[in-house]
Design a protein around this motif. Structure first.
Motif, PDB file in Angstrom:
ATOM      1  N   SER A 100       0.835  -1.222   0.000  1.00  0.00           N
ATOM      2  CA  SER A 100       0.000   0.000   0.000  1.00  0.00           C
ATOM      3  C   SER A 100       0.856   1.252   0.000  1.00  0.00           C
ATOM      4  O   SER A 100       0.560   2.220  -0.698  1.00  0.00           O
ATOM      5  CB  SER A 100      -0.913   0.017   1.229  1.00  0.00           C
ATOM      6  OG  SER A 100      -1.819  -1.041   1.141  1.00  0.00           O
ATOM      7  N   VAL A 101       1.929   1.238   0.801  1.00  0.00           N
ATOM      8  CA  VAL A 101       2.801   2.423   0.848  1.00  0.00           C
ATOM      9  C   VAL A 101       3.468   2.600  -0.517  1.00  0.00           C
ATOM     10  O   VAL A 101       3.520   3.713  -1.065  1.00  0.00           O
ATOM     11  CB  VAL A 101       3.873   2.295   1.956  1.00  0.00           C
ATOM     12  CG1 VAL A 101       4.749   3.545   1.986  1.00  0.00           C
ATOM     13  CG2 VAL A 101       3.233   2.082   3.320  1.00  0.00           C
ATOM     14  N   ALA A 102       3.927   1.497  -1.099  1.00  0.00           N
ATOM     15  CA  ALA A 102       4.606   1.587  -2.397  1.00  0.00           C
ATOM     16  C   ALA A 102       3.652   2.142  -3.460  1.00  0.00           C
ATOM     17  O   ALA A 102       4.039   2.982  -4.286  1.00  0.00           O
ATOM     18  CB  ALA A 102       5.130   0.216  -2.810  1.00  0.00           C
ATOM     19  N   ILE A 157       9.431  -1.905   2.065  1.00  0.00           N
ATOM     20  CA  ILE A 157       8.695  -0.968   1.201  1.00  0.00           C
ATOM     21  C   ILE A 157       9.552  -0.578  -0.004  1.00  0.00           C
ATOM     22  O   ILE A 157       9.067  -0.561  -1.146  1.00  0.00           O
ATOM     23  CB  ILE A 157       8.256   0.280   1.996  1.00  0.00           C
ATOM     24  CG1 ILE A 157       7.315  -0.136   3.139  1.00  0.00           C
ATOM     25  CG2 ILE A 157       7.560   1.285   1.075  1.00  0.00           C
ATOM     26  CD1 ILE A 157       6.964   0.972   4.112  1.00  0.00           C
ATOM     27  N   GLY A 158      10.825  -0.296   0.240  1.00  0.00           N
ATOM     28  CA  GLY A 158      11.717   0.070  -0.858  1.00  0.00           C
ATOM     29  C   GLY A 158      11.709  -0.991  -1.957  1.00  0.00           C
ATOM     30  O   GLY A 158      11.689  -0.682  -3.154  1.00  0.00           O
ATOM     31  N   GLN A 159      11.693  -2.255  -1.559  1.00  0.00           N
ATOM     32  CA  GLN A 159      11.712  -3.331  -2.554  1.00  0.00           C
ATOM     33  C   GLN A 159      10.392  -3.417  -3.323  1.00  0.00           C
ATOM     34  O   GLN A 159      10.367  -3.731  -4.505  1.00  0.00           O
ATOM     35  CB  GLN A 159      12.041  -4.665  -1.876  1.00  0.00           C
ATOM     36  CG  GLN A 159      13.473  -4.663  -1.352  1.00  0.00           C
ATOM     37  CD  GLN A 159      13.916  -6.006  -0.806  1.00  0.00           C
ATOM     38  OE1 GLN A 159      13.462  -7.056  -1.260  1.00  0.00           O
ATOM     39  NE2 GLN A 159      14.796  -5.968   0.168  1.00  0.00           N
ATOM     40  N   PRO A 218      13.508   4.366   8.413  1.00  0.00           N
ATOM     41  CA  PRO A 218      12.789   4.714   9.650  1.00  0.00           C
ATOM     42  C   PRO A 218      13.136   6.138  10.088  1.00  0.00           C
ATOM     43  O   PRO A 218      14.060   6.746   9.530  1.00  0.00           O
ATOM     44  CB  PRO A 218      13.330   3.712  10.672  1.00  0.00           C
ATOM     45  CG  PRO A 218      14.229   2.784   9.940  1.00  0.00           C
ATOM     46  CD  PRO A 218      14.563   3.376   8.626  1.00  0.00           C
ATOM     47  N   ALA A 219      12.423   6.646  11.108  1.00  0.00           N
ATOM     48  CA  ALA A 219      12.755   7.953  11.695  1.00  0.00           C
ATOM     49  C   ALA A 219      14.240   7.950  12.036  1.00  0.00           C
ATOM     50  O   ALA A 219      14.740   6.976  12.597  1.00  0.00           O
ATOM     51  CB  ALA A 219      11.919   8.166  12.946  1.00  0.00           C
ATOM     52  N   GLN A 220      14.939   9.013  11.664  1.00  0.00           N
ATOM     53  CA  GLN A 220      16.390   9.070  11.855  1.00  0.00           C
ATOM     54  C   GLN A 220      16.740   9.835  13.130  1.00  0.00           C
ATOM     55  O   GLN A 220      16.161  10.892  13.387  1.00  0.00           O
ATOM     56  CB  GLN A 220      17.045   9.752  10.649  1.00  0.00           C
ATOM     57  CG  GLN A 220      16.769   9.049   9.335  1.00  0.00           C
ATOM     58  CD  GLN A 220      17.541   7.738   9.190  1.00  0.00           C
ATOM     59  OE1 GLN A 220      18.769   7.723   9.180  1.00  0.00           O
ATOM     60  NE2 GLN A 220      16.800   6.623   9.095  1.00  0.00           N
ATOM     61  N   ASN A 242       8.270  11.567   0.030  1.00  0.00           N
ATOM     62  CA  ASN A 242       8.533  11.071   1.386  1.00  0.00           C
ATOM     63  C   ASN A 242       7.291  10.408   1.971  1.00  0.00           C
ATOM     64  O   ASN A 242       6.326  11.082   2.337  1.00  0.00           O
ATOM     65  CB  ASN A 242       9.008  12.196   2.309  1.00  0.00           C
ATOM     66  CG  ASN A 242       9.449  11.643   3.667  1.00  0.00           C
ATOM     67  OD1 ASN A 242       9.600  10.423   3.837  1.00  0.00           O
ATOM     68  ND2 ASN A 242       9.650  12.516   4.636  1.00  0.00           N
ATOM     69  N   CYS A 243       7.311   9.085   2.016  1.00  0.00           N
ATOM     70  CA  CYS A 243       6.239   8.323   2.682  1.00  0.00           C
ATOM     71  C   CYS A 243       6.844   7.584   3.872  1.00  0.00           C
ATOM     72  O   CYS A 243       6.387   6.504   4.243  1.00  0.00           O
ATOM     73  CB  CYS A 243       5.609   7.314   1.723  1.00  0.00           C
ATOM     74  SG  CYS A 243       4.636   8.046   0.416  1.00  0.00           S
ATOM     75  N   SER A 244       7.948   8.143   4.447  1.00  0.00           N
ATOM     76  CA  SER A 244       8.583   7.424   5.564  1.00  0.00           C
ATOM     77  C   SER A 244       8.223   8.092   6.896  1.00  0.00           C
ATOM     78  O   SER A 244       7.260   7.704   7.541  1.00  0.00           O
ATOM     79  CB  SER A 244      10.093   7.336   5.353  1.00  0.00           C
ATOM     80  OG  SER A 244      10.704   8.604   5.338  1.00  0.00           O
TER      81      SER A 244
END
Ligand SMILES: NC(=O)C1=CN([C@@H]2O[C@H](COP(=O)(O)OP(=O)(O)OC[C@H]3O[C@@H](n4cnc5c(N)ncnc54)[C@H](OP(=O)(O)O)[C@@H]3O)[C@@H](O)[C@H]2O)C=CC1
Ligand SMILES: O=C(O)C(=O)CO
Length: 319
Positions: A100-102, A157-159, A218-220, A242-244
């Motif tokens: 869904s995020v992708a 998600i990146g993948q 993730p949050a950095q 940015n969906c992170s």
């Protein structure tokens, strides 16, 4: 066996838990009243999404709590290590929302590439003459096919993003903490598979060579990952999604880069000061905005509910 789902829970999760004899409470208890409510009702499992904060105060003062569950991935609203030290199980649903995020990343990409976010705002407001002007200004859209997408954070998600990008005929470059090769299995609707190897590269290289950049880290802890120096390295006319987590991008630097046309457009599902974006972010014609709904599809919610229910029954050994 009371479960308080303080930020809601999909019916799939409620049904699955109820069938096994759990009492699921979906009432929204305010942050200030949470400790009292949990103690009064002897809540054993507290489920949250991103709104409820589960900090030391709750962990220290709610002895009935055995499980804290996050319907989602990022657990930055929970003091995870502290809870675990106190013997509380902390669970989340890492794989349930990746697709869904992708897909939302591509909603933002297509929106920005063809000015949808701006035309949706303006068309209702204009007459015939302005309509013709708008049409002309929107005639500079771009295609995604053949362009390079830079994925920062090549996890789940990146993948997924890489799979969709490859299907669209994009070139994929990626940066990740884990340097090396990610082998992406791409599945087609006719159930055929192809394997594509993607090498991760240093962040600077990815920033330099991408037409589109999308963030999936993730949050950095160490401040902005993308600020003025990083925008400078990027190609002119790059776009960024940015969906992170809000705070991964320096929003002031982003606005500056959009205004100088260094950045063509941005898509933000997350921002600093959620749930209220800054006026500059909210009103910018080149920003496509969604209210942190990356995981909010019916399908992802269904999977999140079921995953939480399965994990709770397994921990409490109720089958
Ligand atoms: N918008 C929304 O609704 C949603 C947002 N999210 C956000 O997306 C994030 C990513 O989710 P997901 O893909 O499932 O997580 P994963 O843990 O699967 O992937 C994150 C990847 O980013 C890497 N990484 C972390 N920090 C850096 C860095 N500084 N530079 C390069 N790579 C880095 C990680 O490496 P390593 O493991 O070695 O640290 C990991 O490979 C979540 O943490 C959450 O914040 C998630 C779901 C929904
Ligand atoms: O799962 C996450 O991390 C999200 O941000 C959505 O709730």
């Amino acid at each position: 066996m009371k479960v308080l789902a303080n930020d809601g829970l999909d019916q799939s999760g409620i049904d699955s838990l109820t069938e096994k004899g759990f009492e699921v409470i979906t009432k929204k208890v305010s942050q200030d009243s949470l400790v009292d409510y949990i103690n009064e009702h002897k809540i054993r499992t507290l489920l949250v999404r991103s709104a409820t904060q589960v900090r030391k105060d709750i962990i220290d003062h709610c002895p009935s709590l055995e499980i804290i569950g996050r319907g989602g991935v990022g657990m930055d609203n929970i003091d995870v290590d502290y809870a675990r030290e106190k013997g509380i199980h902390v669970i989340n649903t890492p794989s349930a929302s990746s697709e869904s995020v992708a897909e939302l990343v591509f909603a933002h990409l297509f929106s920005g590439a063809r000015f949808l976010q701006d035309s949706n705002r303006k068309i209702p407001l204009v007459g015939d003459v302005e309509f013709a002007k708008l049409k002309k200004s929107y005639a500079a859209g771009i295609e995604l096919r053949g362009k390079t997408i830079g994925i920062i954070g090549m996890g789940r998600i990146g993948q997924e993003v890489a799979r969709i990008a490859l299907g669209l005929g994009m070139r994929v470059v990626a940066a990740d903490n884990n340097v090396g090769r990610a082998s992406i299995k791409v599945k087609f609707y006719n159930n055929q598979f192809i394997n594509v190897d993607i090498e991760t590269e240093p962040l600077q290289q990815v920033l330099k060579h991408s037409d589109f950049i999308t963030l999936h880290v993730p949050a950095q802890k160490e401040g902005y990952m993308i600020g003025e120096p990083e925008f400078e390295i990027m190609k002119d006319g790059v776009a960024i999604i940015n969906c992170s987590r809000g705070g991964v991008i320096d929003e002031s630097a982003l606005i500056k880069a959009l205004d100088s046309e260094k950045v063509r457009f941005a898509g933000l599902d997350v921002f600093i000061n959620e749930p209220t974006p800054s006026k500059e972010v909210l009103n910018h014609s080149k920003i496509s905005l969604t209210p942190h709904t990356g995981a909010s599809t019916l399908e992802a919610q269904d999977r999140i509910g079921l995953s939480l229910a399965e994990q709770i029954s397994s921990i409490l050994q109720i089958h």
